[in-house]
Design a protein around this motif. Structure first.
Motif, PDB file in Angstrom:
ATOM      1  N   GLN A 200      -6.371  -7.026  -4.307  1.00  0.00           N
ATOM      2  CA  GLN A 200      -5.633  -7.056  -3.041  1.00  0.00           C
ATOM      3  C   GLN A 200      -5.641  -8.468  -2.499  1.00  0.00           C
ATOM      4  O   GLN A 200      -6.659  -9.159  -2.547  1.00  0.00           O
TER       5      GLN A 200
ATOM      6  N   TYR B 284      -3.886   7.524  -3.042  1.00  0.00           N
ATOM      7  CA  TYR B 284      -4.586   6.284  -3.356  1.00  0.00           C
ATOM      8  C   TYR B 284      -6.081   6.503  -3.231  1.00  0.00           C
ATOM      9  O   TYR B 284      -6.594   6.794  -2.170  1.00  0.00           O
TER      10      TYR B 284
ATOM     11  N   LYS C  52       0.842  -1.195   0.000  1.00  0.00           N
ATOM     12  CA  LYS C  52       0.000   0.000   0.000  1.00  0.00           C
ATOM     13  C   LYS C  52       0.877   1.244   0.000  1.00  0.00           C
ATOM     14  O   LYS C  52       0.568   2.239  -0.673  1.00  0.00           O
TER      15      LYS C  52
END
Length: 111
Positions: free
Chosen positions: A66, A54, A44
């Motif tokens: 993810q 993001y 991340k």
């Protein structure tokens, strides 16, 4: 064994899949693919650093998944990396066996 420094790039699929992205988004996308090829995943922190911010409502939500640890990956790239590894391994095994009756063959990676 050293890390494979390459992956197959299907330019027609890329053009089709990125035709509605801005040039900036395409650059971000390519950079993220390269990081995934190098590291195996995108954290991340890396995602935020590269994208500057993001936002889940961007093009990225359609291009990256993810995993259970919260890392990001592109499913297609993951499949292409695995196919290339299998193909390279079959070539390596054939060189070691050298007997045609024992040769294995994984079809070339082209789809």
């Amino acid at each position: 064994m050293p890390k494979d420094p390459a992956f197959l790039f299907y330019y027609q699929d890329f053009i089709c899949g990125t035709r509605f992205l801005t040039n900036e988004e395409v650059g971000i996308y390519v950079r993220l693919l390269c990081i995934q090829a190098d590291k195996g995943f995108i954290t991340k922190k890396d995602m935020i650093n590269i994208c500057q911010s993001y936002v889940k409502d961007t093009f990225l939500k359609d291009k990256f998944l993810q995993d259970e640890k919260g890392n990001f990956y592109n499913k297609r790239l993951q499949e292409e990396i695995k196919k290339r590894a299998s193909y390279c391994e079959s070539r390596r095994n054939n060189r070691l066996n050298k007997k045609s009756s024992e040769m294995t063959y994984v079809p070339h990676m082209e789809n």
